[in-house]
Design a protein around this motif. Structure first.
Motif, PDB file in Angstrom:
ATOM      1  N   ARG A 147       0.840  -1.188   0.000  1.00  0.00           N
ATOM      2  CA  ARG A 147       0.000   0.000   0.000  1.00  0.00           C
ATOM      3  C   ARG A 147       0.878   1.242   0.000  1.00  0.00           C
ATOM      4  O   ARG A 147       1.959   1.260   0.586  1.00  0.00           O
ATOM      5  CB  ARG A 147      -0.861   0.014   1.259  1.00  0.00           C
ATOM      6  CG  ARG A 147      -2.155  -0.709   1.110  1.00  0.00           C
ATOM      7  CD  ARG A 147      -3.145   0.110   0.281  1.00  0.00           C
ATOM      8  NE  ARG A 147      -3.475   1.368   0.935  1.00  0.00           N
ATOM      9  CZ  ARG A 147      -4.387   1.478   1.872  1.00  0.00           C
ATOM     10  NH1 ARG A 147      -5.052   0.429   2.285  1.00  0.00           N
ATOM     11  NH2 ARG A 147      -4.649   2.651   2.428  1.00  0.00           N
ATOM     12  N   ALA A 148       0.393   2.299  -0.678  1.00  0.00           N
ATOM     13  CA  ALA A 148       1.120   3.561  -0.689  1.00  0.00           C
ATOM     14  C   ALA A 148       1.383   4.010   0.739  1.00  0.00           C
ATOM     15  O   ALA A 148       0.498   3.969   1.586  1.00  0.00           O
ATOM     16  CB  ALA A 148       0.294   4.613  -1.427  1.00  0.00           C
ATOM     17  N   VAL A 202       1.381   4.333 -14.101  1.00  0.00           N
ATOM     18  CA  VAL A 202       2.201   4.128 -12.911  1.00  0.00           C
ATOM     19  C   VAL A 202       1.257   4.034 -11.720  1.00  0.00           C
ATOM     20  O   VAL A 202       0.369   4.869 -11.569  1.00  0.00           O
ATOM     21  CB  VAL A 202       3.201   5.287 -12.715  1.00  0.00           C
ATOM     22  CG1 VAL A 202       4.044   5.053 -11.474  1.00  0.00           C
ATOM     23  CG2 VAL A 202       4.087   5.430 -13.940  1.00  0.00           C
ATOM     24  N   ALA A 203       1.434   3.002 -10.907  1.00  0.00           N
ATOM     25  CA  ALA A 203       0.601   2.837  -9.713  1.00  0.00           C
ATOM     26  C   ALA A 203       1.515   2.743  -8.500  1.00  0.00           C
ATOM     27  O   ALA A 203       2.721   2.543  -8.632  1.00  0.00           O
ATOM     28  CB  ALA A 203      -0.268   1.592  -9.835  1.00  0.00           C
ATOM     29  N   ARG A 205       3.475   3.992  -4.962  1.00  0.00           N
ATOM     30  CA  ARG A 205       4.207   5.206  -4.610  1.00  0.00           C
ATOM     31  C   ARG A 205       5.607   4.835  -4.146  1.00  0.00           C
ATOM     32  O   ARG A 205       5.827   3.748  -3.624  1.00  0.00           O
ATOM     33  CB  ARG A 205       3.449   5.909  -3.491  1.00  0.00           C
ATOM     34  CG  ARG A 205       3.885   7.316  -3.232  1.00  0.00           C
ATOM     35  CD  ARG A 205       2.857   8.045  -2.428  1.00  0.00           C
ATOM     36  NE  ARG A 205       3.038   7.847  -0.999  1.00  0.00           N
ATOM     37  CZ  ARG A 205       2.137   8.172  -0.086  1.00  0.00           C
ATOM     38  NH1 ARG A 205       0.979   8.686  -0.452  1.00  0.00           N
ATOM     39  NH2 ARG A 205       2.367   7.974   1.186  1.00  0.00           N
TER      40      ARG A 205
ATOM     41  N   TYR B  92      -6.833   3.808 -11.572  1.00  0.00           N
ATOM     42  CA  TYR B  92      -6.180   2.933 -10.587  1.00  0.00           C
ATOM     43  C   TYR B  92      -4.856   3.525 -10.140  1.00  0.00           C
ATOM     44  O   TYR B  92      -4.544   3.539  -8.946  1.00  0.00           O
ATOM     45  CB  TYR B  92      -5.974   1.550 -11.205  1.00  0.00           C
ATOM     46  CG  TYR B  92      -5.171   0.611 -10.338  1.00  0.00           C
ATOM     47  CD1 TYR B  92      -5.726   0.039  -9.196  1.00  0.00           C
ATOM     48  CD2 TYR B  92      -3.850   0.291 -10.662  1.00  0.00           C
ATOM     49  CE1 TYR B  92      -4.987  -0.820  -8.399  1.00  0.00           C
ATOM     50  CE2 TYR B  92      -3.110  -0.568  -9.868  1.00  0.00           C
ATOM     51  CZ  TYR B  92      -3.680  -1.119  -8.735  1.00  0.00           C
ATOM     52  OH  TYR B  92      -2.947  -1.956  -7.947  1.00  0.00           O
ATOM     53  N   GLY B  93      -4.085   4.038 -11.104  1.00  0.00           N
ATOM     54  CA  GLY B  93      -2.786   4.630 -10.778  1.00  0.00           C
ATOM     55  C   GLY B  93      -2.928   5.801  -9.826  1.00  0.00           C
ATOM     56  O   GLY B  93      -2.102   5.984  -8.926  1.00  0.00           O
ATOM     57  N   ALA B  96      -4.135   4.389  -6.270  1.00  0.00           N
ATOM     58  CA  ALA B  96      -3.086   3.638  -5.565  1.00  0.00           C
ATOM     59  C   ALA B  96      -1.955   4.532  -5.086  1.00  0.00           C
ATOM     60  O   ALA B  96      -1.016   4.070  -4.455  1.00  0.00           O
ATOM     61  CB  ALA B  96      -2.540   2.538  -6.476  1.00  0.00           C
ATOM     62  N   PHE B  97      -2.046   5.821  -5.401  1.00  0.00           N
ATOM     63  CA  PHE B  97      -1.012   6.759  -4.966  1.00  0.00           C
ATOM     64  C   PHE B  97      -1.224   7.190  -3.515  1.00  0.00           C
ATOM     65  O   PHE B  97      -0.292   7.586  -2.839  1.00  0.00           O
ATOM     66  CB  PHE B  97      -1.036   7.994  -5.880  1.00  0.00           C
ATOM     67  CG  PHE B  97       0.054   8.987  -5.623  1.00  0.00           C
ATOM     68  CD1 PHE B  97       1.318   8.806  -6.157  1.00  0.00           C
ATOM     69  CD2 PHE B  97      -0.166  10.110  -4.832  1.00  0.00           C
ATOM     70  CE1 PHE B  97       2.335   9.712  -5.923  1.00  0.00           C
ATOM     71  CE2 PHE B  97       0.845  11.030  -4.592  1.00  0.00           C
ATOM     72  CZ  PHE B  97       2.103  10.834  -5.139  1.00  0.00           C
ATOM     73  N   TYR B  98      -2.475   7.112  -3.043  1.00  0.00           N
ATOM     74  CA  TYR B  98      -2.822   7.739  -1.762  1.00  0.00           C
ATOM     75  C   TYR B  98      -2.954   6.711  -0.642  1.00  0.00           C
ATOM     76  O   TYR B  98      -3.576   5.665  -0.812  1.00  0.00           O
ATOM     77  CB  TYR B  98      -4.129   8.525  -1.910  1.00  0.00           C
ATOM     78  CG  TYR B  98      -3.986   9.690  -2.865  1.00  0.00           C
ATOM     79  CD1 TYR B  98      -3.389  10.864  -2.451  1.00  0.00           C
ATOM     80  CD2 TYR B  98      -4.413   9.596  -4.181  1.00  0.00           C
ATOM     81  CE1 TYR B  98      -3.230  11.930  -3.327  1.00  0.00           C
ATOM     82  CE2 TYR B  98      -4.266  10.652  -5.063  1.00  0.00           C
ATOM     83  CZ  TYR B  98      -3.673  11.821  -4.630  1.00  0.00           C
ATOM     84  OH  TYR B  98      -3.518  12.868  -5.493  1.00  0.00           O
ATOM     85  N   ALA B  99      -2.390   7.057   0.509  1.00  0.00           N
ATOM     86  CA  ALA B  99      -2.366   6.122   1.634  1.00  0.00           C
ATOM     87  C   ALA B  99      -3.746   5.927   2.247  1.00  0.00           C
ATOM     88  O   ALA B  99      -4.011   4.894   2.852  1.00  0.00           O
ATOM     89  CB  ALA B  99      -1.389   6.622   2.698  1.00  0.00           C
ATOM     90  N   LEU B 101      -6.637   5.780   0.643  1.00  0.00           N
ATOM     91  CA  LEU B 101      -7.595   5.113  -0.242  1.00  0.00           C
ATOM     92  C   LEU B 101      -7.214   3.639  -0.308  1.00  0.00           C
ATOM     93  O   LEU B 101      -6.057   3.308  -0.554  1.00  0.00           O
ATOM     94  CB  LEU B 101      -7.550   5.717  -1.656  1.00  0.00           C
ATOM     95  CG  LEU B 101      -7.944   7.181  -1.806  1.00  0.00           C
ATOM     96  CD1 LEU B 101      -7.758   7.633  -3.246  1.00  0.00           C
ATOM     97  CD2 LEU B 101      -9.386   7.403  -1.368  1.00  0.00           C
ATOM     98  N   ASP B 102      -8.198   2.754  -0.071  1.00  0.00           N
ATOM     99  CA  ASP B 102      -7.948   1.328  -0.234  1.00  0.00           C
ATOM    100  C   ASP B 102      -8.350   0.943  -1.644  1.00  0.00           C
ATOM    101  O   ASP B 102      -9.428   1.317  -2.105  1.00  0.00           O
ATOM    102  CB  ASP B 102      -8.805   0.532   0.756  1.00  0.00           C
ATOM    103  CG  ASP B 102      -8.124   0.397   2.093  1.00  0.00           C
ATOM    104  OD1 ASP B 102      -7.253  -0.474   2.194  1.00  0.00           O
ATOM    105  OD2 ASP B 102      -8.451   1.177   3.003  1.00  0.00           O
ATOM    106  N   VAL B 103      -7.501   0.197  -2.333  1.00  0.00           N
ATOM    107  CA  VAL B 103      -7.885  -0.280  -3.665  1.00  0.00           C
ATOM    108  C   VAL B 103      -7.929  -1.804  -3.628  1.00  0.00           C
ATOM    109  O   VAL B 103      -7.093  -2.440  -3.002  1.00  0.00           O
ATOM    110  CB  VAL B 103      -6.912   0.195  -4.761  1.00  0.00           C
ATOM    111  CG1 VAL B 103      -7.074   1.672  -5.032  1.00  0.00           C
ATOM    112  CG2 VAL B 103      -5.468  -0.115  -4.403  1.00  0.00           C
ATOM    113  N   ARG B 391      -1.865  11.780 -10.359  1.00  0.00           N
ATOM    114  CA  ARG B 391      -0.998  11.348  -9.273  1.00  0.00           C
ATOM    115  C   ARG B 391      -0.262  12.579  -8.731  1.00  0.00           C
ATOM    116  O   ARG B 391       0.157  13.442  -9.502  1.00  0.00           O
ATOM    117  CB  ARG B 391       0.020  10.324  -9.791  1.00  0.00           C
ATOM    118  CG  ARG B 391      -0.597   8.986 -10.165  1.00  0.00           C
ATOM    119  CD  ARG B 391       0.363   8.134 -10.960  1.00  0.00           C
ATOM    120  NE  ARG B 391       1.612   7.879 -10.280  1.00  0.00           N
ATOM    121  CZ  ARG B 391       1.796   6.983  -9.321  1.00  0.00           C
ATOM    122  NH1 ARG B 391       0.788   6.245  -8.928  1.00  0.00           N
ATOM    123  NH2 ARG B 391       2.975   6.810  -8.765  1.00  0.00           N
TER     124      ARG B 391
END
Lengths: 322, 617
Positions: A147-148, A202-203, A205, B92-93, B96-99, B101-103, B391
């Motif tokens: 996870r990020a 890009v996914a 972090r 999705y990209g 998935a950048f943010y802490a 948010l759960d994906v 992002r």
């Protein structure tokens, strides 16, 4: 003194203004808007690049091309920064060499760069990169599902890497992200710089950032149209045609036995130029020249992969195709 | 572009997920963009002239999904793709950048973020974490009752730790701030039917006549516009309208105001540069993404004096010629965001925002946008990308925001504390403003005191106040304790030892000892503190918060953390001198070649700790 582009314009526009600056103590004059990188190359000064490609807009993320500009606190990416009037640029100052060495060392410490080409090998040597001093390789690679903003505890004994298994989910190309330096080229080529398919992005972090389809679904479940343009722009062999991958696995890939034949794609009326890479009388890879004014190196699935018919055996011979 | 839905998910989300998205984007106007499919409607092969929702609504929509269903699922991403004509991979990209948010397919409905950052480490985060592990499950594992806890970077409650943020999804969705948290407090917050009230901020100097930025705090009801006006509110905007836009910029420049977010850029210059741009759509952005570990000043201002923030941003918009302002606030500050939204609605209703501000025919309005857990989004160009629905990766500079900012337009970005100083300049005049502070740093500064002091909290003092005097203002150390060191300026700042107590807190004096004020962080460590743990936490922080775009920061922060871990454990590779050489190499490449300030400062604190001999000595 070298002009980068001819000053003669035939489109009726006003002539470009030129910019005078100093690169490595030499005065240079270039048309306004010329990047430092282009000016250096016109001068014959080598600047290493990894994420730069002539037919894509610069993303300036690898930082291998940094140069020192007088009056600038941080170093400056040559690939994207235009040369400005009276700029004083050093391409081989102590700071520049240090940053290049460390960028190359950090990449080589985390990524398998064994297929990144002879230039890279030479730069690693020339700048004195020493990946081993960051410790032995960690037994397992990065967690792509991380996870990020979160990662497990770090002991520091071994160095984290991107080591992971090769992804083979289709018959046309494979993805070996343990070789990925995150240069963004494949994303750009898949997106608005060439193909406009947007199958990958890009996914994640930080160190866990990676190239992914949505939710990392397999390529056949994604928007991928198998144009192979991502493969063509990949600088490290992270993306590889399946034909090349299979030959390499069988230890049978041999560039010295290969010839390159230019031809025109037989499929549609656009007439893209194809370069057929042939080994042992079989096509092993198809590319297109990057400076070709129609393709800019990009092709579609047919031109890129639709060559199997060439291998049809002569009448009477046994058909060994799939 | 043609939007290809992910074949990995055959659906376009549940009714609940679509409702969450529709709440942000408004319901779909036709079946071609996600609406109900009836044979009649599908007979019309066009989009009914529908304009697509702007991409800048992507993050709000993702946040709505997180809040309503607790996860951003493949079906929901497909629905967003249809509604916004964006590729699923790109959505999705971004997610998935943010802490925060759960994906994935599913996630537990309650997430508990426990701050274990520099300040909360000193106020019992370790004990709280052990208690939560015992009550619920291991970190990152969902308990049987659907609760999942994680350690979190700084939550901006450093003076009253340990701090916890409870993210509760579903029918009773709420983001709940718990301060001075015990295990029972967390259990209670999870079970509470609504958002539980957050205790008021700690401002020990309330009522002190020398206060400038904090002068309204404690005297104004933050939920009542009339109370704000009685205390002199909106007089500064009135003065600004008398001065005219150029006059305001001149006053701000004359006052010598410099940015309070960390970079100390002269505000007047920035405003003038934006005001002078010929490209006529200008924006103003209040950067309220305060995420520097140890910082909580902007939260206190927004919670206690939200109308002033709205007024100050209106002044900024007037000065630079903008009709739209944004406040980008970190997700970890739900109370501040609610107070700001309330203040904006009240101001709009009373004609202080909208098409005719104060009856002067001026148009100006403000939107509040919340982040989703990313320190990097406090970097101004990363903030633009985040606000635009991309992002949160910083852009290369130049071009600078004053010419190419939000949506590619000239943009003035200012920290909340900076904006508050503008109101003071308009109220008192530039000369009186400049009379406080030092010759090279005008005015006062907010200092976030936390750690081993008797009265932690938010303090305001003139530039040039000595560090020791500031610590004394906060009641000094606990009886019998001695000082080990102070973290100045946050994780991107540096540690100083007891010898720095006589240093005046002003840019030139601090530069001389290799420190900066940064965002006004002062974390005090006495002889009981585990400094190795603090340095390790900072190294972990930068690895977690690097956006991953450029090599020096993406890999450098990983190697730095590994190196610090080896030194902390007393197991260096080779000699300690080898490790120090390696560290200097890492620090220099991050400082020299990173794209943005995060990478450029990621080695500062570790560097200072090594110089003080706190690691590997």
């Amino acid at each position: 003194m070298a002009a980068v582009r001819p000053m003669t314009r035939t489109d009726g526009a006003f002539p470009e203004r030129s910019v005078r600056a100093t690169i490595d103590g030499r005065a240079v004059t270039v048309p306004e808007g010329t990047t430092i990188l282009a000016a250096c190359r016109a001068e014959g000064t080598e600047v290493p690049t990894l994420c730069f490609l002539e037919n894509l807009a610069p993303v300036n993320v690898c930082r291998a091309c940094v140069v020192e500009v007088e009056g600038s606190r941080a170093l400056v990416p040559a690939c994207s920064r235009p040369l400005e009037a009276d700029m004083v640029v050093s391409t081989r100052s102590e700071r520049v060499d240090h940053s290049r060495r460390m960028v190359l060392e950090l990449l080589a410490s985390s990524v398998d760069m064994s297929l990144a080409g002879p230039d890279l090998e030479r730069w690693l040597e020339e700048y004195g990169a020493d990946p081993a001093r960051h410790g032995p390789l960690a037994p397992t690679g990065a967690d792509r599902q991380a996870r990020a903003g979160r990662h497990g505890s770090v002991a520091g004994e071994a160095r984290a890497t991107l080591d992971q298994p090769v992804t083979i989910d289709n018959e046309l190309y494979v993805r070996d992200y343990s070789r990925c330096i995150l240069c963004y080229k494949c994303v750009e080529a898949c997106g608005d710089q060439a193909q406009h398919t947007f199958a990958i992005a890009v996914a994640g972090r930080g160190f866990d950032a990676h190239i992914a389809t949505e939710f990392d679904v397999a390529l056949p479940d994604s928007a991928c149209v198998y144009c192979g343009n991502c493969v063509a722009v990949c600088p490290t062999g992270a993306l590889m045609f399946k034909s090349e991958y299979d030959l390499r696995q069988a230890d049978d890939w041999d560039a010295s036995r290969q010839t390159v034949t230019d031809t025109i794609c037989p499929y549609c009326g656009v007439g893209c130029t194809l370069e057929l890479h042939v080994q042992d009388n079989r096509i092993v890879k198809v590319t297109s020249p990057m400076d070709h004014e129609v393709t800019h190196g990009h092709l579609c699935v047919k031109g890129r992969f639709g060559f199997d018919f060439v291998h049809v055996p002569p009448p009477g011979a046994e058909d060994t195709r799939r | 572009m043609e939007t290809s839905l992910s074949a990995g998910a055959a659906d376009i989300g549940t009714a609940e997920e679509r409702a969450a998205v529709d709440e942000i984007l408004s319901p779909p106007p036709s079946p071609w963009v996600g609406g109900e499919r009836s044979p009649r409607a599908l007979h019309v092969a066009r989009r009914d002239g529908t304009t697509l929702p702007p991409r800048s609504l992507l993050l709000p929509a993702l946040r709505a999904l997180e809040s309503r269903v607790g996860v951003v699922s493949p079906g929901a991403v497909n629905y967003l793709a249809v509604r916004m004509d964006l590729p699923p991979a790109e959505i999705y990209g971004v997610a998935a950048f943010y802490a925060l948010l759960d994906v994935g397919e599913a996630a537990p409905p309650v997430k508990v973020h426990v701050c274990d950052d520099v300040a909360c480490q000193l106020s019992g985060a370790g004990g709280l974490i052990a208690a939560l592990r015992e009550r619920y499950a291991d970190e990152g594992e969902a308990s049987l009752d659907g609760v999942q806890w994680h350690r979190s970077p700084c939550l901006g409650q450093c003076d009253r730790g340990p701090a916890v943020l409870v993210q509760r999804a579903g029918a009773h969705a709420a983001d709940i701030e718990v301060v001075a948290a015990t295990r029972e407090d967390v259990v209670r917050a999870i079970a509470a039917p609504g958002p539980s009230p957050t205790p008021p901020a700690v401002v020990p100097q309330v009522g002190d006549p020398s206060l400038v930025v904090l002068r309204h705090v404690g005297r104004v009801d933050p939920t009542d516009l009339d109370s704000y006006r009685t205390a002199g509110g909106y007089e500064s905007l009135r003065r600004a309208l008398q001065l005219g836009p150029e006059g305001v910029v001149d006053w701000v420049a004359d006052a010598g105001l410099a940015g309070r977010g960390g970079a100390a850029f002269p505000t007047g210059w920035k405003w003038r540069a934006v005001a002078n741009q010929a490209d006529r759509t200008h924006y103003v952005v209040a950067n309220a993404d305060e995420s520097e570990p140890g910082t909580f000043k902007d939260r206190v201002i927004m919670e206690e004096d939200p109308f002033a923030v709205v007024e100050a941003l209106t002044v900024a918009g007037y000065a630079v010629g903008a009709e739209q302002g944004y406040i980008y606030i970190r997700a970890e500050y739900p109370l501040a965001a609610a107070r700001l939204r309330h203040a904006i609605a009240a101001a709009r209703q009373r004609g202080f925002l909208g098409d005719d501000v104060m009856g002067r025919g001026l148009r100006f309005d403000i939107d509040v946008r919340q982040g989703a857990g990313a320190y990097i989004c406090g970097e101004e160009t990363a903030l633009f990308n985040s606000l635009e629905g991309r992002r949160g990766e910083p852009r290369n500079k130049p071009p600078f925001p004053t010419t190419h900012g939000l949506f590619g337009k000239p943009t003035a970005v200012n920290n909340i504390e900076t904006l508050m100083n503008v109101l003071a300049i308009l109220e008192f005049g530039p000369a009186r403003f400049r009379a406080v502070g030092t010759p090279d740093a005008a005015g006062t500064r907010l200092f976030c005191l936390s750690g081993a002091v008797a009265r932690p909290g938010l303090y305001e003092a003139p530039f040039g106040t000595r560090l020791g005097a500031l610590i004394d203002m906060a009641g000094g150390l606990m009886p019998g304790r001695t000082l080990q060191g102070v973290l100045l300026g946050g994780a991107a700042g540096s540690f100083v030892g007891p010898t720095a107590l006589d240093t005046p807190l002003a840019p030139a004096d601090l530069k001389a000892i290799g420190a900066t004020l940064g965002s006004g962080v002062v974390v005090v460590f006495d002889d009981t503190a585990n400094l190795t743990g603090t340095v390790l936490r900072i190294a972990r922080f930068f690895r977690d918060e690097s956006c991953g775009q450029c090599v020096p920061c993406r890999v450098g922060t990983v190697r730095q953390e590994e190196l610090v871990a080896r030194l902390a454990a007393g197991r260096p590779h080779g000699t300690v001198a080898d490790e120090l050489r390696l560290f200097r190499d890492l620090a220099q490449v991050m400082r020299d070649a990173s794209i943005c300030g995060l990478g450029q400062t990621a080695a500062n604190a570790v560097d200072s700790a090594l110089r003080l001999g706190w690691l590997g000595g």
